[in-house]
Enzyme design. Structure first.
Site, PDB file in Angstrom:
ATOM      1  N   ASN A  69       0.831  -1.274  -0.156  1.00 31.40           N
ATOM      2  CA  ASN A  69      -0.179   0.058  -0.078  1.00 31.40           C
ATOM      3  C   ASN A  69       0.788   1.111  -0.010  1.00 31.40           C
ATOM      4  O   ASN A  69       0.262   2.321  -0.209  1.00 31.40           O
ATOM      5  CB  ASN A  69      -1.103  -0.055   1.284  1.00 31.40           C
ATOM      6  CG  ASN A  69      -0.352  -0.314   2.347  1.00 31.40           C
ATOM      7  OD1 ASN A  69       0.447  -1.179   2.666  1.00 31.40           O
ATOM      8  ND2 ASN A  69      -0.561   0.491   3.292  1.00 31.40           N
TER       9      ASN A  69
ATOM     10  N   SER B 137     -10.910  -4.766   0.885  1.00 30.54           N
ATOM     11  CA  SER B 137     -11.626  -3.515   1.275  1.00 30.54           C
ATOM     12  C   SER B 137     -12.536  -3.091   0.234  1.00 30.54           C
ATOM     13  O   SER B 137     -11.914  -2.438  -0.852  1.00 30.54           O
ATOM     14  CB  SER B 137     -11.125  -2.562   2.097  1.00 30.54           C
ATOM     15  OG  SER B 137     -11.684  -1.731   2.583  1.00 30.54           O
TER      16      SER B 137
ATOM     17  N   CYS C 217      -3.112   4.298   7.800  1.00 25.11           N
ATOM     18  CA  CYS C 217      -3.383   3.513   9.207  1.00 25.11           C
ATOM     19  C   CYS C 217      -2.059   3.607  10.134  1.00 25.11           C
ATOM     20  O   CYS C 217      -2.211   3.104  11.086  1.00 25.11           O
ATOM     21  CB  CYS C 217      -3.773   2.110   9.048  1.00 25.11           C
ATOM     22  SG  CYS C 217      -5.074   1.714   7.788  1.00 25.11           S
TER      23      CYS C 217
ATOM     24  N   GLN D 215      -5.111  -3.617  -2.237  1.00 29.51           N
ATOM     25  CA  GLN D 215      -4.467  -2.785  -3.215  1.00 29.51           C
ATOM     26  C   GLN D 215      -4.475  -3.335  -4.687  1.00 29.51           C
ATOM     27  O   GLN D 215      -4.726  -2.478  -5.611  1.00 29.51           O
ATOM     28  CB  GLN D 215      -3.065  -2.072  -2.817  1.00 29.51           C
ATOM     29  CG  GLN D 215      -3.070  -1.458  -1.402  1.00 29.51           C
ATOM     30  CD  GLN D 215      -3.615  -0.033  -1.462  1.00 29.51           C
ATOM     31  OE1 GLN D 215      -3.949   0.630  -2.455  1.00 29.51           O
ATOM     32  NE2 GLN D 215      -4.163   0.204  -0.215  1.00 29.51           N
TER      33      GLN D 215
ATOM     34  N   THR E  93     -25.540  -8.875  12.538  1.00 27.66           N
ATOM     35  CA  THR E  93     -26.424  -8.856  11.298  1.00 27.66           C
ATOM     36  C   THR E  93     -25.553  -8.186   9.939  1.00 27.66           C
ATOM     37  O   THR E  93     -24.769  -7.200  10.193  1.00 27.66           O
ATOM     38  CB  THR E  93     -27.574  -7.753  11.486  1.00 27.66           C
ATOM     39  OG1 THR E  93     -28.049  -8.321  12.621  1.00 27.66           O
ATOM     40  CG2 THR E  93     -28.553  -7.699  10.356  1.00 27.66           C
TER      41      THR E  93
END
Length: 384
Positions: free
Chosen positions: A165, A211, A328, A193, A248
């Site tokens: 990344n 993601s 991050c 990525q 859920t």
């Protein structure tokens, strides 16, 4: 556009400063089709997909349809797809879910995403870290020697990021897979990525994470592919997602992820290449960090003799948004340290990750970088 010796801005016809966003490795702007799919779910299919009534069945249909979209996208089966809150959770589920209750080891590299590095640091007795070269490529000889030494009494988990990344380096995943499976290992890859960059082949990969926020879906939705036959313990308990991930299902964001996949257009890399050539030509004592074979949107550049953080702040004031590395990670980059950069060069490195920019955008950005780098180097020489 206004020009002076010290500052440049770009304005629309209405006098509003425009933004050039070069931080797509951190997150991407949600596409309109994604927003529409999410809104439709919030209005029409807001039921719990575990409920038996019509609203519940309608919500479950949305989940099932989009699970198939994700599965088809990577060449998997729908039952091999687990929805999570993002890649960090998917990585954690893959690694901790595999290691929990087993006397196995984790083998990984020194440039992984923090979600994996921190797991390795938390269990040092169960983790082996493979080194990388100056381009960020894993040492396959060390990997093979390590797995050979373990093969007689274990089935280790090898977790290696498909593409980095920060510096964009793409690993030789086919060779890694052959080594891992020759020595009876299980292979997981963080593909966050690479997924929006190009088509990949999941044959030979046992688990894969990514993601939604990197390909035009919102933050808060991720995927873990788990090949049939791989057993995982949950880290969030419940009955959903084949009892592997409780809670859920986030139906609107699952629909948004499916819409993002349907809208995905791969970056061709030509604008990034134009940017790199222009920067290296116009700014002395500057170099590209990492391998030439990298993600098509990634340009990690070291501008020696300046503060990368100051460069970013000054670009920000001009409506140009980039980053110093992983969003991050708020400490000096472990990736740049692992590939051998000095502390000074680490502090001078900036990551630009492109989306739909034009050559005019690049010209504007480079003009600003040239000006700012000149100012910062002048101040440094003056001891300011």
């Amino acid at each position: 556009e206004t020009k002076s010796n010290f500052i440049r801005f770009r304005y629309t016809s209405r006098g509003i400063q425009t933004v050039i966003y070069l931080d797509n490795a951190a997150t991407t702007k949600p596409k309109q089709a994604v927003i529409d799919a999410i809104n439709k779910c919030l209005i029409e299919t807001w039921g719990n997909p575990s409920s038996l009534h019509t609203l519940g069945r309608d919500a479950k249909k949305v989940v099932d349809e989009n699970r198939k979209i994700v599965a088809d996208f990577i060449g998997a089966k729908p039952e091999e797809i687990i929805f999570t809150s993002g890649a960090c959770e998917a990585n954690s589920l893959a690694i901790c879910g595999y290691l929990n209750g087993r006397h196995e080891l984790l083998v990984t590299t020194s440039i992984e995403h923090k979600s994996i590095i921190n797991i390795a640091n938390a269990y040092p007795a169960k983790s082996i870290v493979i080194q990388v070269n100056k381009d960020g490529l894993g040492d396959l000889y060390q990997l093979e020697r390590t797995l050979k030494s373990l093969s007689f009494f274990s089935k280790p988990l090898v977790s290696i990021q498909y593409a980095n990344n920060e510096i964009g380096t793409i690993q030789d995943m086919q060779s890694i897979s052959e080594i891992v499976h020759h020595y009876r290992g299980v292979l997981h890859t963080d593909a966050t990525q690479i997924i929006p960059d190009r088509e990949i082949d999941i044959r030979g990969i046992d688990m894969l994470s990514f993601s939604g926020q990197k390909l035009g879906a919102p933050k808060g939705i991720g995927v873990l592919y788990v090949r049939d036959g791989i057993e995982l313990s949950p880290i969030i308990y419940g009955s959903q997602e084949q009892s592997r991930r409780g809670g859920t299902e986030n139906v609107p964001y699952i629909a948004g992820l499916g819409a993002a996949i349907n809208e995905l257009e791969y970056n061709k890399g030509s604008i990034r290449d134009y940017f790199i050539r222009k920067v290296l030509k116009e700014i002395d004592d500057t170099y590209l960090v990492g391998n030439a074979y990298r993600l098509k949107n990634n340009a990690s550049i070291c501008f020696r003799g300046i503060s990368g953080e100051l460069l970013l702040l000054m670009l920000n004031e001009r409506g140009i948004y980039a980053s110093s590395g992983s969003a991050c990670n708020h400490e000096p980059s472990h990736v740049l340290k692992a590939i051998g950069l000095s502390d000074d060069d680490i502090a001078s490195t900036v990551r630009f990750t492109f989306g739909d920019q034009t050559k005019d955008d690049v010209d504007f950005v480079v003009d600003n970088i040239v000006e700012i780098v000149g100012i910062l180097r002048k101040f440094n020489k003056a001891g300011v």
